[in-house]
Design an enzyme around this catalytic site. Structure first.
Site, mmCIF file in Angstrom:
data_model
loop_
_atom_site.group_PDB
_atom_site.id
_atom_site.type_symbol
_atom_site.label_atom_id
_atom_site.label_comp_id
_atom_site.label_asym_id
_atom_site.label_seq_id
_atom_site.Cartn_x
_atom_site.Cartn_y
_atom_site.Cartn_z
ATOM 1 N N GLU A 236 0.883 -1.175 0.000
ATOM 2 C CA GLU A 236 0.000 0.000 0.000
ATOM 3 C C GLU A 236 0.912 1.214 0.000
ATOM 4 O O GLU A 236 1.462 1.600 1.017
ATOM 5 C CB GLU A 236 -0.934 -0.021 1.211
ATOM 6 C CG GLU A 236 -2.159 0.865 1.030
ATOM 7 C CD GLU A 236 -1.964 2.291 1.541
ATOM 8 O OE1 GLU A 236 -1.585 3.171 0.721
ATOM 9 O OE2 GLU A 236 -2.169 2.509 2.733
ATOM 10 N N CYS A 270 -2.563 8.773 3.535
ATOM 11 C CA CYS A 270 -2.301 8.207 2.205
ATOM 12 C C CYS A 270 -3.492 8.393 1.279
ATOM 13 O O CYS A 270 -3.318 8.578 0.070
ATOM 14 C CB CYS A 270 -1.918 6.737 2.322
ATOM 15 S SG CYS A 270 -3.125 5.703 3.175
#
Length: 492
Positions: A236, A270
């Site tokens: 990720e 993020c």
């Protein structure tokens, strides 16, 4: 909070923790910790889904009972606001609950139709644990982000070695200690602390899978280290998430959501919003609303602050460079400027009319900076949103729900929220992950549970078939008869 203050607070937090497991430190400690986790795995797998659910439920209850303790530790190590830390704890509890509750349904043995050609066989598929899963967590959400892979891996029957960020070791230790405190027995969640060398050692330690969250550049190094043992990875990476605002959007709601998604946790998210593409006819009104809301936010050490510090000192220069490059290329400062920088804090900055080749639009800023660009149409907005190398999350604002779903389907992103922002991260049943430089693999939901397991197909013959094609002793006419039957069934 300075890095030194955060480290001191973390040490104080660690010394106050009760019971649990010893935290190993440094790359040389990784091997023994992984060996201990592997020794405990058969016991943990042997508890079965029901036994593991009981343990994980008890852990969740203990986490919620001591929630403010975790909030204080998150704040000590990251400097984020109390409410941002509380949001983490809420998400931790919900995702832990989901994994424990649904693992048996998603991963347990189920029958599969054998088909006409193999009708004499019964067929099943189930998902077995991999063994030991390594989780490398980030500092920006030190409890919530690791809990996705940790909960899924544990629910599937794996043991876990967690390497938290070197900036937030206390949160990782707290999670392992509370699990050990909730249920006595072999430690199934172990922690090893340290910097990049410790993470690299974990990648090379022949664990059965690595889950990494962090920058795309570091993700590439993780993959290279894991390749030595063909260790599979979930990556990720970063994001450059975009919002599309159509002409018919509720501008007040869109502006409110944009400011929160861009500025919460001081922009260190993020899936935080970094770009907005708004149709020209409503752009001026949208910009006024965004400027007013962002301008009202409070930054600093004050108790009522909305934005805490930028945790990594070097990131302040990245943010500054992005803003300076945009302005030098002709962008307009709607809010903020050089005066926004008061290390370790950065006050909200809103930019408009930023050239698409500016680094403020092509690279991850990871700070409280929002770019708002006007476009002629939704089609242009989609094209611009898809033009970057990242593909993590996105959002769409329109009153037309059908149009919202259509736009979402055209976006190159792993997750999209329509008339909301980052809603996908709060739904435990949805997979979380991206494409391109944002990585691959998924955590959360059924996809996340399956990431940390291996499928196993089993067939069992119920009776001898009338024809036996899988034998050198078969009748000479068997294959011709079988071909005739398949032609009759499937040949038209």
């Amino acid at each position: 909070m300075t890095a030194g203050a955060a480290a001191a607070a973390a040490a104080a937090g660690n010394s106050a923790l009760r019971g649990g497991t010893d935290t190993a430190s440094g790359p040389e400690a990784v091997g023994p910790v992984v060996a201990d986790a592997r020794a405990a795995q058969p016991w943990w797998e042997g508890l079965g889904f029901a036994g593991r659910k009981k343990v994980l439920d008890a852990w969740r209850v203990l986490i919620l009972r001591r929630a403010e303790e975790l909030v204080d530790l998150i704040r000590a190590e990251t400097g984020k606001t109390a409410d941002d830390a509380r949001l983490e704890v809420v998400l931790v509890a919900d995702h832990l609950r989901w994994s424990a509750a649904h693992a048996a349904r998603v991963l347990g043995r189920r029958r599969v139709r054998s088909g006409l050609l193999m009708f004499n066989q019964s067929a099943t598929v189930e998902y077995r644990p991999l063994g030991v899963v390594g989780v490398i967590g980030p500092w920006n959400y030190p409890a919530f982000i690791p809990i996705g892979p940790v909960a899924a891996a544990l629910a599937a029957g794996n043991t876990v070695v967690l390497k938290p960020s070197e900036l937030t070791p206390g949160v990782g230790r707290w999670l392992a200690d509370t699990l050990a405190e909730a249920v006595p027995g072999p430690a199934v969640l172990r922690v090893v602390t340290g910097g990049g060398q410790t993470g690299a050692a974990l990648c090379r330690a022949a664990v059965d899978k690595i889950s990494f969250t962090g920058s795309s550049a570091t993700g590439r190094r993780v993959m290279a280290a894991c390749a030595q043992n063909l260790t599979p990875v979930v990556i990720e990476g970063g994001g450059k998430d975009a919002m599309i605002v159509a002409a018919d959007a509720d501008l007040d709601a869109a502006a409110d959501a944009a400011v929160w998604a861009a500025m919460s946790n001081a922009g260190q998210t993020c899936v935080g919003l970094e770009r907005v593409y708004v149709v020209a006819e409503v752009a001026d009104g949208f910009l006024r609303l965004v400027g007013d809301r962002a301008g009202a936010l409070r930054t600093g050490e004050r108790p009522d602050a909305d934005l805490g510090p930028i945790v990594l000192p070097r990131q302040i220069e990245v943010i500054r460079a992005h803003v300076q490059d945009a302005v030098a290329r002709g962008a307009r400062l709607v809010l903020g400027g050089p005066e926004s920088f008061a290390p370790p804090h950065v006050a909200p900055i809103v930019l408009a009319d930023v050239p698409e080749d500016s680094i403020a639009l092509t690279e991850e800023t990871f700070g409280p900076v929002l770019v708002v660009n006007r476009v002629a149409s939704v089609d242009e907005a989609v094209a611009r949103a898809n033009a970057v190398s990242y593909g993590l999350g996105a959002s769409v604002y329109t009153r037309d729900r059908a149009q919202g779903r259509s736009i979402a389907g055209r976006l190159r992103a792993g997750m999209v929220s329509v008339n909301a922002v980052i809603a996908f991260a709060g739904i435990p049943a949805l997979p979380f992950g991206g494409v391109g430089d944002s990585g691959f693999g998924r955590v959360h939901g059924p996809d996340g549970l399956r990431e940390f397991s291996r499928s196993q197909a089993v067939t069992s013959q119920r009776f001898r078939p009338f024809m036996q094609p899988n034998s050198f002793a078969r009748d000479p006419g068997t294959m011709r008869a079988l071909l005739r039957m398949v032609r009759a069934l499937y040949g038209r």
